[in-house]
Design a protein around this motif. Sequence first.
Motif, short mmCIF file in Angstrom:
data_model
loop_
_atom_site.label_atom_id
_atom_site.label_comp_id
_atom_site.label_asym_id
_atom_site.label_seq_id
_atom_site.Cartn_x
_atom_site.Cartn_y
_atom_site.Cartn_z
N UNK A 111 -0.02 6.11 -6.19
CA UNK A 111 -1.48 5.99 -6.18
C UNK A 111 -2.01 5.48 -4.84
N UNK A 112 -1.15 4.87 -4.02
CA UNK A 112 -1.60 4.15 -2.84
C UNK A 112 -0.98 4.67 -1.54
N UNK A 113 -1.77 4.53 -0.49
CA UNK A 113 -1.30 4.72 0.88
C UNK A 113 -1.63 3.42 1.61
N UNK A 138 1.80 7.74 0.12
CA UNK A 138 0.93 8.86 0.46
C UNK A 138 -0.16 9.06 -0.57
N UNK A 139 -0.49 8.03 -1.33
CA UNK A 139 -1.48 8.14 -2.39
C UNK A 139 -2.89 8.34 -1.87
N UNK A 140 -3.80 8.61 -2.81
CA UNK A 140 -5.19 8.89 -2.42
C UNK A 140 -6.01 7.63 -2.18
N UNK A 141 -5.54 6.48 -2.62
CA UNK A 141 -6.26 5.22 -2.44
C UNK A 141 -5.70 4.50 -1.22
N UNK A 142 -6.52 4.43 -0.16
CA UNK A 142 -6.10 3.85 1.10
C UNK A 142 -6.30 2.34 1.08
N UNK A 143 -5.27 1.62 1.53
CA UNK A 143 -5.35 0.17 1.68
C UNK A 143 -4.87 -0.17 3.09
N UNK A 144 -5.82 -0.50 3.97
CA UNK A 144 -5.50 -0.89 5.34
C UNK A 144 -5.38 -2.40 5.37
N UNK A 145 -4.23 -2.89 5.84
CA UNK A 145 -4.01 -4.34 5.89
C UNK A 145 -3.68 -4.73 7.33
N UNK A 146 -4.49 -5.65 7.85
CA UNK A 146 -4.25 -6.21 9.18
C UNK A 146 -3.99 -7.70 9.00
#
Length: 159
Positions: A111-113, A138-146
């Motif tokens: 579910x997640x990228x 490679x999921x459709x829900x993007x989670x960018x973590x810095x």
Amino acid sequence: DLVVYVPVGMKFDEVEINAGAGTLKTEKMVTNKLDLKLGAGKTSIDELEVKEEARIDGGAGLTEIKNGDLNNLDLELGAGKAEVKAKLSGNNKIHSGAGKLELDLIGREADYKLMLDKGIGSIKVNGESQKDDTIYGQGKNLVEIESGVGAVEINMIAK
């Protein structure tokens, strides 16, 4: 102390809360938009559902979301600690400074990228250390973590 009682089943269009030092306790909140600015206190939310977008500025205290369903989360953490267990959908951005983030993502890995960018801190996904500038899934829900100098621990939790 300020206590606000909300009728059971109440759904808000927009919620904005500015909390300085102190404690914020919420049992259940359902809203289209959330803007939450926290200071140096403790925030504990048992259930949180945000349908359109959620902006949370975590300050230097403890931020705890025990069960969330959040769309387009923008989470800023300073020197505090955040414990978040949630299903994230849409485009999500998390910036963790010098604090610690424990993120339990509800759903399947598919579910997640995750796009992971770390400074001198550490990022682990399901217990495995990740390198800087890593894309996980490679999921459709993007989670960018810095992450800066803090520690980030991400676990996938089945529904």
